[in-house]
Design a protein around this motif. Structure first.
Motif, PDB file in Angstrom:
ATOM      1  N   ARG A   1       0.834  -1.197   0.000  1.00  0.00           N
ATOM      2  CA  ARG A   1       0.000   0.000   0.000  1.00  0.00           C
ATOM      3  C   ARG A   1       0.873   1.253   0.000  1.00  0.00           C
ATOM      4  O   ARG A   1       1.830   1.353   0.769  1.00  0.00           O
ATOM      5  N   ILE A   2       0.503   2.211  -0.841  1.00  0.00           N
ATOM      6  CA  ILE A   2       1.121   3.530  -0.863  1.00  0.00           C
ATOM      7  C   ILE A   2       0.080   4.492  -0.318  1.00  0.00           C
ATOM      8  O   ILE A   2      -1.022   4.629  -0.880  1.00  0.00           O
ATOM      9  N   VAL A   3       0.411   5.166   0.786  1.00  0.00           N
ATOM     10  CA  VAL A   3      -0.551   5.959   1.543  1.00  0.00           C
ATOM     11  C   VAL A   3      -0.045   7.389   1.678  1.00  0.00           C
ATOM     12  O   VAL A   3       1.146   7.622   1.904  1.00  0.00           O
ATOM     13  N   GLU A   4      -0.942   8.342   1.541  1.00  0.00           N
ATOM     14  CA  GLU A   4      -0.612   9.753   1.742  1.00  0.00           C
ATOM     15  C   GLU A   4      -1.071  10.201   3.128  1.00  0.00           C
ATOM     16  O   GLU A   4      -2.207   9.939   3.536  1.00  0.00           O
ATOM     17  N   PHE A   5      -0.165  10.867   3.862  1.00  0.00           N
ATOM     18  CA  PHE A   5      -0.507  11.453   5.156  1.00  0.00           C
ATOM     19  C   PHE A   5      -0.405  12.968   5.037  1.00  0.00           C
ATOM     20  O   PHE A   5       0.619  13.499   4.589  1.00  0.00           O
ATOM     21  N   ASP A   6      -1.464  13.660   5.445  1.00  0.00           N
ATOM     22  CA  ASP A   6      -1.500  15.119   5.393  1.00  0.00           C
ATOM     23  C   ASP A   6      -1.175  15.664   6.788  1.00  0.00           C
ATOM     24  O   ASP A   6      -1.975  15.518   7.717  1.00  0.00           O
ATOM     25  N   PRO A   7      -0.007  16.295   6.977  1.00  0.00           N
ATOM     26  CA  PRO A   7       0.360  16.791   8.303  1.00  0.00           C
ATOM     27  C   PRO A   7      -0.596  17.858   8.845  1.00  0.00           C
ATOM     28  O   PRO A   7      -0.707  18.023  10.062  1.00  0.00           O
ATOM     29  N   LYS A   8      -1.289  18.565   7.970  1.00  0.00           N
ATOM     30  CA  LYS A   8      -2.187  19.631   8.422  1.00  0.00           C
ATOM     31  C   LYS A   8      -3.462  19.081   9.036  1.00  0.00           C
ATOM     32  O   LYS A   8      -4.048  19.708   9.926  1.00  0.00           O
TER      33      LYS A   8
END
Length: 406
Positions: free
Chosen positions: A191-198
């Motif tokens: 899995r390739i996952v995006e995490f948004d720090p905001k």
């Protein structure tokens, strides 16, 4: 070599090797954000004796002493100071002239393994991945994203998956943290996952699937450069037919190209494992990856948890360097810097006392940082602000100094 020096390298070098070839027993994952703000209080185990701490003197590039730390590892340079581990505590030593405060960021007593090879700095925060769970058992691991706010001196952690795996990696891309990990049941799903720090939210970008008969694709690592995201993957047609590719994506995660690097990588691999026998090459190619970078959109650096390291030219399909361990790259998302860990053996390609950069298609010595006076290089970390920190030790492993360059 003395035991003290060996212990200093355990976290950095030895721990990843215990996972080579392991297979986790995993259940399906529901990707969601699960922020855990609290750290776990320690319960003392009187039957275990803590590993001795390393006394490391921190100096500037002129040799002036800035400060010192007692650390379980060898530390990592960031734009905000030296990030280091002391037992189960994560610390930051600020190194500004007017502020040399040592800050306790967090204490985590439940972590089994951290991907220290894949730490990434973004907008004042350092990110890394870690798992909880019995590292020697067969139950699934919980994968966490650890976020250390180096400006505020605090930490948070986010659950990425209840179905995680120790060999994971991350990179920063367009203000986001992109995470790679894999789970498996009957089908191995990477899995390739995006995490948004905001927002603290995660979303799945893409997956790679490999079935139980080893047919399909499996990711190995990822990196970014400018407006491109690169995924290193393997294509399997059974266990004896494996090829390696780099998928290239734009800022919207649209796939631009797929680069076949199989033959180029094999060329360097044969030099490192001293055989071109097909089954040995397939085994080496299938190993998990500890460093993967694309340089100037043209050159690829690859490093696995076995013995293989190489630099290839993606433009003309040539292997420029195939160098076995102890040659390695400095962790951190700064400039690529290379060195030989703890080595005295000179070969035709690499001087073990030298520090190298890759410039204009070639490895070049950095004379300012090379080891002198009988010392050896223990570790280097590369900061995103252009600086880097070299840890030196004498041949008995009894004296550790850390010089920050430039």
């Amino acid at each position: 070599m003395e035991n003290k020096l060996c212990k200093a390298l355990v976290t950095l070098l030895c721990l990843p090797l215990v996972f080579t070839g392991c297979k986790a027993n995993i259940v399906p994952v529901d990707i969601s954000s699960d922020k855990d703000l609290a750290t776990v209080e320690s319960s003392s185990d009187k039957d275990n004796t803590a590993d001795p701490l390393n006394n490391i003197q921190i100096r500037d590039n002129k040799g002036n002493v800035l400060s010192g730390i007692q650390a379980s590892d060898v530390g990592m340079l960031t734009p905000k100071g030296v990030f280091y581990l002391k037992g189960n505590e994560y610390h930051l030593l600020r190194t500004e002239e007017e502020n040399k405060e040592d800050v306790l960021l967090a204490r985590y007593d439940d972590l089994s393994y951290e991907t220290s090879y894949s730490r990434t700095f973004l907008e004042g925060k350092l990110y890394t991945l870690a798992v909880t769970g019995n590292i020697t058992g067969s139950d699934p691991f919980t994968l966490w994203l650890l976020e250390f706010d180096l400006n505020e001196g605090k930490a948070e952690r986010y659950k990425i998956s209840d179905n995680g795996f120790p060999y994971s990696s991350l990179t920063s891309f367009n203000g986001k943290i992109i995470i790679f990990f894999h789970d498996q049941k009957e089908t191995l799903t990477d899995r390739i996952v995006e995490f948004d720090p905001k927002t603290g939210k995660t979303s799945e970008i893409m997956t790679y699937d490999l079935d139980k008969d080893l047919n399909g694709e499996s990711a190995r690592s990822l990196c970014s450069e400018n407006d491109r995201l690169y995924i290193l993957k393997l294509k399997f047609k059974g266990s004896s037919d494996i090829s390696m590719y780099v998928d290239v994506f734009d800022s919207t995660y649209k796939k631009i190209s797929e680069l076949d690097v199989t033959e180029t990588v094999k060329e360097g691999m044969a030099d490192c494992i001293y055989t071109s026998e097909a089954s040995q090459l397939m085994n080496e190619m299938s190993q998990h990856v500890s460093a993967f970078r694309v340089i100037d959109g043209r050159y690829l650096y690859y490093q696995n948890f076995s013995v293989f390291r190489c630099i290839t030219d993606l433009e003309n399909g040539k292997c420029l360097y195939g160098i076995p361990e102890p040659f390695t790259s400095a962790p951190g998302n700064g400039d690529l810097i290379f060195y030989s860990i703890n080595s005295y053996v000179v070969n035709d390609t690499i001087d073990p006392y030298a520090v190298y950069r890759f410039e204009d298609g070639a490895l070049k010595k950095d004379p300012a940082a090379s080891a002198e006076d009988g010392r050896i290089v223990v570790s280097i970390t590369s900061s995103s602000d252009g600086r880097y920190m070299v840890i030196y030790a004498d041949k008995n492993g009894s004296v550790f100094t850390a010089n920050i360059f430039p």
